[in-house]
Design a protein around this motif. Structure first.
Motif, PDB file in Angstrom:
ATOM      1  N   TRP A   1       0.695 -12.233  19.244  1.00 32.26           N
ATOM      2  CA  TRP A   1       0.442 -10.819  18.911  1.00 32.26           C
ATOM      3  C   TRP A   1       1.667  -9.956  19.190  1.00 32.26           C
ATOM      4  N   ILE A   2       2.256 -10.146  20.375  1.00 31.66           N
ATOM      5  CA  ILE A   2       3.395  -9.303  20.735  1.00 31.66           C
ATOM      6  C   ILE A   2       4.560  -9.599  19.795  1.00 31.66           C
ATOM      7  N   LEU A   3       4.723 -10.863  19.455  1.00 24.73           N
ATOM      8  CA  LEU A   3       5.795 -11.234  18.536  1.00 24.73           C
ATOM      9  C   LEU A   3       5.597 -10.546  17.183  1.00 24.73           C
ATOM     10  N   LEU A   4       4.370 -10.648  16.644  1.00 26.71           N
ATOM     11  CA  LEU A   4       4.115 -10.045  15.326  1.00 26.71           C
ATOM     12  C   LEU A   4       4.317  -8.538  15.372  1.00 26.71           C
ATOM     13  N   ALA A   5       3.760  -7.904  16.405  1.00 28.11           N
ATOM     14  CA  ALA A   5       3.875  -6.443  16.504  1.00 28.11           C
ATOM     15  C   ALA A   5       5.335  -6.046  16.580  1.00 28.11           C
ATOM     16  N   THR A   6       6.111  -6.785  17.381  1.00 26.63           N
ATOM     17  CA  THR A   6       7.519  -6.432  17.565  1.00 26.63           C
ATOM     18  C   THR A   6       8.284  -6.610  16.256  1.00 26.63           C
ATOM     19  N   ILE A   7       8.013  -7.713  15.566  1.00 23.31           N
ATOM     20  CA  ILE A   7       8.756  -7.962  14.324  1.00 23.31           C
ATOM     21  C   ILE A   7       8.559  -6.803  13.353  1.00 23.31           C
ATOM     22  N   PHE A   8       7.294  -6.440  13.127  1.00 24.55           N
ATOM     23  CA  PHE A   8       7.057  -5.414  12.107  1.00 24.55           C
ATOM     24  C   PHE A   8       7.581  -4.051  12.537  1.00 24.55           C
ATOM     25  N   ARG A   9       7.452  -3.742  13.839  1.00 25.70           N
ATOM     26  CA  ARG A   9       7.902  -2.431  14.308  1.00 25.70           C
ATOM     27  C   ARG A   9       9.427  -2.357  14.261  1.00 25.70           C
TER      28      ARG A   9
ATOM     29  N   SER B   1       0.820  -1.196   0.000  1.00 20.35           N
ATOM     30  CA  SER B   1       0.000   0.000   0.000  1.00 20.35           C
ATOM     31  C   SER B   1       0.862   1.258   0.000  1.00 20.35           C
ATOM     32  N   THR B   2       0.444   2.189  -0.840  1.00 18.05           N
ATOM     33  CA  THR B   2       1.205   3.438  -0.950  1.00 18.05           C
ATOM     34  C   THR B   2       0.688   4.496   0.008  1.00 18.05           C
ATOM     35  N   TRP B   3      -0.615   4.656   0.032  1.00 14.78           N
ATOM     36  CA  TRP B   3      -1.181   5.813   0.743  1.00 14.78           C
ATOM     37  C   TRP B   3      -0.772   5.831   2.200  1.00 14.78           C
ATOM     38  N   SER B   4      -0.629   4.629   2.801  1.00 13.53           N
ATOM     39  CA  SER B   4      -0.463   4.556   4.245  1.00 13.53           C
ATOM     40  C   SER B   4       0.982   4.706   4.690  1.00 13.53           C
ATOM     41  N   ALA B   5       1.920   4.868   3.745  1.00 13.45           N
ATOM     42  CA  ALA B   5       3.323   4.861   4.164  1.00 13.45           C
ATOM     43  C   ALA B   5       3.624   5.930   5.215  1.00 13.45           C
ATOM     44  N   VAL B   6       3.007   7.094   5.122  1.00 17.51           N
ATOM     45  CA  VAL B   6       3.336   8.138   6.105  1.00 17.51           C
ATOM     46  C   VAL B   6       2.659   7.919   7.456  1.00 17.51           C
ATOM     47  N   VAL B   7       1.624   7.120   7.504  1.00 22.50           N
ATOM     48  CA  VAL B   7       0.939   6.948   8.798  1.00 22.50           C
ATOM     49  C   VAL B   7       1.155   5.558   9.384  1.00 22.50           C
ATOM     50  N   ARG B   8       1.862   4.702   8.674  1.00 23.79           N
ATOM     51  CA  ARG B   8       2.003   3.335   9.159  1.00 23.79           C
ATOM     52  C   ARG B   8       2.748   3.276  10.481  1.00 23.79           C
ATOM     53  N   ARG B   9       3.699   4.199  10.680  1.00 27.82           N
ATOM     54  CA  ARG B   9       4.438   4.200  11.932  1.00 27.82           C
ATOM     55  C   ARG B   9       3.497   4.405  13.131  1.00 27.82           C
ATOM     56  N   LEU B  10       2.477   5.244  12.940  1.00 34.58           N
ATOM     57  CA  LEU B  10       1.527   5.466  14.044  1.00 34.58           C
ATOM     58  C   LEU B  10       0.842   4.149  14.408  1.00 34.58           C
ATOM     59  N   ALA B  11       0.470   3.387  13.392  1.00 31.30           N
ATOM     60  CA  ALA B  11      -0.167   2.093  13.667  1.00 31.30           C
ATOM     61  C   ALA B  11       0.809   1.164  14.360  1.00 31.30           C
ATOM     62  N   GLU B  12       2.071   1.230  13.961  1.00 29.24           N
ATOM     63  CA  GLU B  12       3.072   0.377  14.613  1.00 29.24           C
ATOM     64  C   GLU B  12       3.179   0.732  16.090  1.00 29.24           C
ATOM     65  N   ILE B  13       3.068   2.019  16.371  1.00 28.76           N
ATOM     66  CA  ILE B  13       3.130   2.438  17.779  1.00 28.76           C
ATOM     67  C   ILE B  13       1.909   1.906  18.535  1.00 28.76           C
ATOM     68  N   VAL B  14       0.734   2.009  17.883  1.00 29.33           N
ATOM     69  CA  VAL B  14      -0.470   1.514  18.567  1.00 29.33           C
ATOM     70  C   VAL B  14      -0.343   0.013  18.849  1.00 29.33           C
ATOM     71  N   SER B  15       0.217  -0.726  17.883  1.00 30.86           N
ATOM     72  CA  SER B  15       0.353  -2.165  18.123  1.00 30.86           C
ATOM     73  C   SER B  15       1.401  -2.440  19.208  1.00 30.86           C
ATOM     74  N   GLY B  16       2.231  -1.449  19.491  1.00 31.18           N
ATOM     75  CA  GLY B  16       3.228  -1.618  20.554  1.00 31.18           C
ATOM     76  C   GLY B  16       2.645  -1.607  21.948  1.00 31.18           C
ATOM     77  N   THR B  17       1.326  -1.355  22.070  1.00 33.77           N
ATOM     78  CA  THR B  17       0.704  -1.353  23.395  1.00 33.77           C
ATOM     79  C   THR B  17       0.289  -2.752  23.826  1.00 33.77           C
TER      80      THR B  17
ATOM     81  N   THR C   1       1.552   4.390  27.557  1.00 32.86           N
ATOM     82  CA  THR C   1       2.287   3.362  26.816  1.00 32.86           C
ATOM     83  C   THR C   1       2.562   3.806  25.391  1.00 32.86           C
ATOM     84  N   LEU C   2       1.565   4.461  24.772  1.00 32.63           N
ATOM     85  CA  LEU C   2       1.786   4.966  23.409  1.00 32.63           C
ATOM     86  C   LEU C   2       2.992   5.884  23.380  1.00 32.63           C
ATOM     87  N   ALA C   3       3.042   6.812  24.358  1.00 31.02           N
ATOM     88  CA  ALA C   3       4.152   7.766  24.390  1.00 31.02           C
ATOM     89  C   ALA C   3       5.462   7.047  24.659  1.00 31.02           C
TER      90      ALA C   3
END
Lengths: 181, 481, 407
Positions: free
Chosen positions: C157-165, C85-101, C380-382
């Protein structure tokens, strides 16, 4: 002011080879203040709407009305036919129960919306049209294949015959020709 | 298959995330693309192979109509349906064909909304296929009603008995869902085709062609004021078709799931049927498109990248179907209802176990080959797997319909369903009808949506060439307002 | 109409792309709110005198509410990679942070796991004995196996989130496009794992509250709510960061437009799933299934059901339909809050009738726990965001994402 300098003249047609040249030229025609003119492209060219200054269409509102009509019609029809005009009990279901009425209601809403979209779009575009003066131009046949055109009508208040022809030629057109009415 | 298909010489499946994917290869420009696509239709006299194929398919279709004539004459006793299996081939074939008809609208509507530009090369073909599949689907419930001549009672039309259809019946929902779907698909297909018909009109060299294509082109002249409304209409139709495509196979699934029959009544049915429909539809698109791109020399327009992407969608939806099978099994055990548990054990190990295992191996196992890029980029391998998927999806509907009906709650009422030769010939004949329509389409209408493909051709990337901003903009930040 | 030239990645040089000092402030305030919220919730729970049953149900409700948001992010990140996906490249990091919770969510699972008997019928041996259905299910629904499964879900879940982040952060440092290609390959298997664990989590955590009832669709139902509320959170996070002067050049109205489209689509998808599930059970009318809905149609609960139809579907559906709305940040923020509230109500409707079939049990501790967990969630997000970039600065698709347009 809208006098015709040349009777029998529909207007001038300018041909462009490249889409980006057309967009640049269209912005200049818009800025020159012409009103009865158009661009012709073999495919929808993004950025051209802005360059031509085309405003949004009313079509979505028509579709909304069509959809609401479908919704109302479907609910009324199901209630009237199954619960009023010819009521009969089957499998313990209520004569008119909303869950069982949803599928048909949804389908008719979509159907009427789609029909409104289809017919509304052609109607707003004043199509189908039997004949159009632009079809008199042999060159214009490529407007649906690989060439890009601007047409300015003789009915335009700013239309100045030769002056308009030179204006179009000055926009970088590959060719400019008169089109008979 | 290797005999029929030659190796692709251009492989555009390599992907560089920093650059847009090259969707049209072979150095096409607007002129040569138009020549190529129109050339297929404009060519004088069809190739001999086309006539042979048409003759064969049309005779299969004729055979089906013969069978239908015999059916109307004799009644549905000539079919294999019995008590308790009152729904046999007709319903299975109906669901099979409707499912196939889902790929076209998915490609033209959902992928449009998701800005998947690769759809432009295949959407015309897929939409045409959708309509032909829905035509085939519509025949089966029509002839299954018994008294075919009163089939119009399905519609809410005033009649001399002053009675109305029962809107609480899922079978009537089907009439509305499939009817709406056929209508909207047709409008969508035709709307998309008008600019291309105008191209054919403007290139026509004979009067007959100019009048014929001109009639359907509606006087289209590429006006941008028209394009503006046209694009809006296309967007709205896509927005409408998206929930519609979900609803159609959901409604078909309601035919089964609103009942109380074990194996039919389960809530996952609507999304599961939709996923299966997309799965089978894409497989059929591939089955038709891989030979067509070969024979008509369209490999640079329908490229390996397109095939690979479709293979990925088949893999994804096949996995969803597998997910639904697994969920059903788990809940059958978890729910603790003995009748439900029996239905599922019976599916896998009962008298129709052969059908069940064909279904599982074709639908769940065979698409797993698409994890390998080598398979995803080999047209011959794709074709073979897709044919297996088609077979598997037909058997899925057979398994659902027949196993549940043949053994429901009362062992005393169990039975076995065996299709007759007439059942089978009618079904085979429906393929004849389908492919006859496909062949006619390929001969007389533009197979590729030229106007749409031109919007994604490399030449179109004019943004880089414009030195100063034009009317459109590239992303406004909220603060700029 | 404003006119912009094509934007280069360099526009981000003039942008504030980190939380900076604000991160510590958010952590401090969040923690304080968390401690006060959860503490007062606990005291209110003790004071209620029902053996903490309401407290535990309210805990489950609020915990699942925040878990939904994290799971939405966990679905979003692999999907964006998988679909290139192209459109989400600038906001994907925010999602990665959310999954970090998700580690926080694992921690907050403890009160549930330690008091299963007070929440789930099947965990109470006295109620299982003599109930043939519960005895049948005891192999699956028993405290030991249940706890093991929850631990397993969270491990995945934590494993997947950590890998991608981690991969994405590594790309910030190296700029290696091969990382993107690798994440794309991981996307498919990750989504399969996600689908299976999320479905069974829905069966275990939510559906087994009424251990007699079952619905094959249930996993999809929770998923629909998860996705709608996830996009709401993304809208609020993006709008909040832009308000505070961050990501000002990075995120355009086109991205909001896409959030809006996603919310619109998934509000509708939720309604489709909810309707299908209800209608099939209503139509077949088999008592073993209808009981679950019947409980939600009596003693005032039907009002919540009608509210869901209206406010979880009809009103936001109409509100988000127009492109006008999707390109106004304030309106979008309004609808985002609306959808989050309704997701909470949806979970309330799923959980609370099992505790209190006789009436709607709204207590102050529900709000206290919501605020408390919200505080911890924000902290946690912060903490996850930390000093690192809020945009995947060297993602190869960033340039295209900055410039994409909705035609």
């Amino acid at each position: 002011m809208a006098t015709r300098e040349t009777p029998g003249l529909y207007g001038y047609l300018a041909e462009f080879r490249e889409p980006w040249d057309l967009i640049d030229a269209a912005a200049k025609v818009r800025d020159a203040g012409y009103t009865r003119w158009d661009c012709h492209t073999p495919f929808p060219l993004h950025g051209l709407d802005g360059a031509m200054g085309i405003r949004g269409t009313r079509l979505p509102w028509l579709v909304l009305c069509g959809g609401l009509a479908g919704l109302t019609l479907a609910l009324l029809m199901q209630w009237w036919m199954n619960a009023h005009d010819y009521p009969f009990l089957i499998s313990g279901k209520p004569l008119f129960g909303l869950p069982a009425a949803v599928p048909v209601t949804f389908e008719l809403t979509v159907l009427l919306s789609a029909l409104t979209t289809f017919f509304g779009m052609w109607a707003l575009n004043l199509l189908p049209q039997h004949h159009h003066p632009l079809f008199n131009s042999e060159r214009f046949r490529r407007a649906t294949s690989d060439r890009f055109f601007i047409s300015i009508e003789a009915r335009d208040p700013l239309f100045r015959g030769e002056g308009t022809r030179e204006f179009l030629a000055g926009l970088g057109a590959d060719a400019v020709e008169p089109v008979e009415d | 298959m290797g005999i029929l298909l030659t190796r692709d010489t251009i492989d555009n499946t390599a992907h560089d995330p920093a650059r847009p994917q090259e969707l049209i290869t072979g150095g096409y420009d607007f002129t040569t693309l138009t020549d190529k696509v129109c050339g297929i239709v404009e060519r004088r006299g069809a190739p001999r192979a086309w006539w042979v194929a048409l003759g064969f398919m049309a005779s299969l279709a004729a055979m089906m109509f013969g069978m239908i004539g015999y059916l109307i004459y004799k009644g549905i006793g000539i079919w294999g349906v019995n008590n308790p299996v009152g729904w046999g081939f007709a319903i299975v074939n109906f669901v099979f064909w409707v499912g196939i008809g889902h790929a076209g609208t998915l490609i033209s509507a959902i992928l449009y909304l998701l800005r998947q530009q690769w759809r432009t090369s295949i959407n015309r073909f897929a939409e045409a296929m959708t309509i032909f599949a829905v035509v085939c689907a519509g025949i089966f419930p029509g002839i299954h009603v018994g008294r075919v001549w009163v089939v119009w009672w399905l519609f809410p039309l005033p009649n001399f008995q002053a009675m109305w259809p029962n809107f609480r019946s899922p079978l009537l929902w089907d009439v509305f869902a499939v009817g709406t779907y056929a209508t909207v698909s047709l409008l969508f297909w035709y709307t998309g085709m008008v600019p291309d018909l105008a191209t054919l009109r403007d290139r026509a060299t004979t009067k007959v062609r100019r009048i014929a294509y001109g009639f359907f082109a509606l006087g289209w002249r590429g006006s941008n004021r028209h394009w503006h409304r046209y694009e809006k209409a296309y967007l709205i139709l896509a927005g409408l078709a998206t929930p519609l495509v979900l609803s159609v196979h959901s409604v078909v699934s309601f035919d089964f799931a609103t009942s109380q029959i074990p194996g039919w009544h389960t809530t996952i049915f609507p999304p599961y049927f939709v996923a299966g429909a997309i799965f089978s539809g894409f497989a059929m698109v591939m089955t038709c498109l891989i030979p067509a791109r070969e024979w008509y020399g369209l490999k640079n327009i329908v490229t390996l990248y397109h095939l690979e992407t479709m293979a990925k969608i088949i893999l994804a939806t096949g996995t969803m179907v597998g997910y639904a099978y697994a969920t059903e099994f788990f809940i059958a055990w978890y729910g603790g209802n003995p009748a439900e548990q029996f239905a599922f054990v019976n599916r896998a190990f009962g008298p129709y176990a052969w059908a069940y295992w064909i279904m599982v191996s074709c639908n769940v196992v065979s698409p797993q080959l698409f994890w390998f890029k080598k398979i995803r980029t080999s047209p011959a391998a794709l074709l073979v797997v897709c044919i297996f998927v088609n077979i598997g999806m037909w058997f899925e509907r057979f398994v659902i319909t027949v196993t549940s009906l043949s053994r429901d709650f009362l062992p005393a009422a169990w039975g076995y369903y065996r299709p007759t030769a007439i059942d089978i010939l009618t079904f085979v004949g429906s393929f004849g009808l389908f492919f006859t329509l496909v062949l006619l389409f390929m001969r007389f209408l533009p197979m590729i949506a030229m106007a749409e493909v031109k919007t994604v051709m490399p030449q179109k990337h004019w943004e880089d060439k414009v030195s100063r901003p034009v009317g459109d903009y590239h992303g406004t930040n909220p603060g700029d307002r | 109409m404003s006119q912009h030239a094509r934007r280069d990645v360099a526009v981000l040089d003039g942008d504030n792309l980190v939380l900076g000092g604000a991160a510590r402030r958010i952590v401090a305030i969040g923690l304080a709110v968390g401690v006060v919220g959860l503490g007062s919730g606990f005291l209110l729970g003790r004071a209620a005198g029902d053996g903490m049953r309401h407290f535990l149900h309210a805990w489950l409700l609020n915990w699942l509410f925040f878990l939904s948001l994290s799971l939405g992010a966990l679905w979003f990140v692999p999907l964006q990679h998988l679909t290139r996906s192209t459109w989400s490249a600038v906001v994907r990091r925010l999602a990665e942070i959310v999954s970090g919770t998700l580690p926080l969510m694992a921690l907050l699972a403890l009160p549930v796991l330690l008091n299963l008997g007070d929440i789930y019928v099947w965990a109470d041996p006295t109620r299982v004995a003599g109930d043939p259905l519960l005895e049948h299910k005891a192999g699956w629904l028993n405290p030991g196996f249940f706890t093991l499964r929850i631990v397993f879900y969270f491990a995945v879940w934590i494993l997947l989130a950590t890998i991608f982040r981690r991969r994405s952060l590594r790309q910030d440092a190296t700029g290696d496009p091969a990382i993107t290609a690798g994440s794309e390959r991981l996307g498919g298997p990750a989504l399969i794992l996600y689908g299976l664990t999320q479905t069974f989590a829905a069966f275990d955590l939510l559906m087994s509250l009424d251990a007699h009832w079952f619905s094959t669709m249930f996993g999809v139902y929770w998923f629909a709510g998860i996705v709608a509320s996830f996009f709401a959170v993304m809208t609020l996070l993006t709008a909040g960061l832009q308000r505070s002067g961050r990501l000002v050049h990075a995120v355009t109205l086109e991205h909001y437009n896409d959030y809006g489209r996603a919310m619109f689509a998934f509000v509708f998808f939720w309604a489709y799933i909810a309707f299908s599930q209800y209608m099939l059970i209503w139509y077949a009318n088999i008592p073993e299934e209808t009981g679950w809905y019947l409980r939600r149609q009596q003693n005032g609960w039907s009002a919540v059901g009608y509210a869901l139809i209206l406010c979880h579907w009809l009103i936001p559906f109409a509100g988000l339909m127009s492109r006008f709305t999707k390109r106004r940040v304030r309106l979008m923020a309004f609808w985002a809050v609306w959808i989050l509230v309704m997701h909470w109500v949806d979970l309330f409707w799923l959980i609370m009738p099992e505790l209190s079939p006789g009436g709607i049990p709204l207590r102050l501790m529900d709000a206290a726990l919501l605020v408390g967990m919200g505080g911890l969630y924000a902290a946690t997000l912060a903490l996850v965001a930390g000093p690192r970039l809020l945009v995947a600065r060297r993602d190869p698709r960033l340039q295209a994402s900055l410039n994409f347009e909705n035609y």
